[in-house]
Design an enzyme around this catalytic site. Structure first.
Site, PDB file in Angstrom:
ATOM      1  N   PHE A  76      12.150  -2.337   5.373  1.00 54.76           N
ATOM      2  CA  PHE A  76      13.078  -2.483   6.721  1.00 54.76           C
ATOM      3  C   PHE A  76      12.506  -0.863   7.533  1.00 54.76           C
ATOM      4  O   PHE A  76      12.557  -1.653   8.398  1.00 54.76           O
ATOM      5  CB  PHE A  76      14.032  -1.916   5.868  1.00 54.76           C
ATOM      6  N   GLU A  77      11.370  -0.452   7.026  1.00 59.28           N
ATOM      7  CA  GLU A  77      10.979   0.037   7.502  1.00 59.28           C
ATOM      8  C   GLU A  77       9.998   0.012   9.166  1.00 59.28           C
ATOM      9  O   GLU A  77      10.311   0.257  10.152  1.00 59.28           O
ATOM     10  CB  GLU A  77      10.850   2.084   6.857  1.00 59.28           C
ATOM     11  N   SER A  78       9.375  -1.459   8.165  1.00 63.21           N
ATOM     12  CA  SER A  78       8.224  -1.295   9.344  1.00 63.21           C
ATOM     13  C   SER A  78       7.493  -3.113   8.742  1.00 63.21           C
ATOM     14  O   SER A  78       7.254  -3.272   9.308  1.00 63.21           O
ATOM     15  CB  SER A  78       6.223  -0.490   8.613  1.00 63.21           C
TER      16      SER A  78
END
Length: 161
Positions: A53-55
């Site tokens: 979900f971050e990258s």
């Protein structure tokens, strides 16, 4: 309307050539080898979910958050204003060190972040997408993370209650 949504999704999924997107199981293995499984009580599934979900598993991702006034670096989008050399540098490293696909510096810094008072809550995307998810086990589906010869109970997957 449907066509524009489909085209938008396709455009989002297209990866520029040369990008270092890692596979889900590769990320899981690197995080496991880096000691993140149950580090500060957070399962490996939580870490892999966070990385997605971050990258989207891109260890070289750099995203500017204009409303927040910071830039996120690497697999976990570690914020420059607190953690690397463009800010307070609490991880004692350059922001560019967080962009290495071997993930050693990223893991080192993530460990410092998660030891803070907010734990993994330091990442809003973890709170929104992973914290209360009842399907976290899917992040390790099909990944062979335990070492050959180890009994199954030494695998990084915690027994269900």
């Amino acid at each position: 309307m449907k066509a524009s949504v489909v085209l938008s999704l396709i455009g989002y999924l297209v990866v520029p050539s040369g990008a270092a997107i890692l596979g889900r199981c590769v990320v899981a293995k690197k995080l496991y080898d880096g000691g993140l499984n149950y580090f500060e009580g957070y399962s490996l599934e939580n870490w892999v979910c966070l990385a997605y979900f971050e990258s989207k598993f891109n260890p070289m991702a750099i995203y500017e958050n204009l409303p927040g006034g910071y830039t996120g670096y690497g697999l976990f989008q570690i914020r420059d204003w607190d953690w690397c050399d463009r800010g307070r540098n609490l991880c004692h490293m350059s922001c560019s060190a967080l962009l290495n696909p071997n993930l050693k510096k990223t893991i080192e810094c993530a460990k410092k972040i998660v030891k803070g008072k907010d734990g993994m809550g330091a990442w809003p995307s973890w709170s929104l997408n992973c914290r209360f998810a009842d399907n976290l086990a899917r992040w390790l589906d099909g990944c062979r993370l335990y070492r050959q010869g180890w009994p199954r109970q030494h695998s990084p997957v915690a027994p269900s209650k």
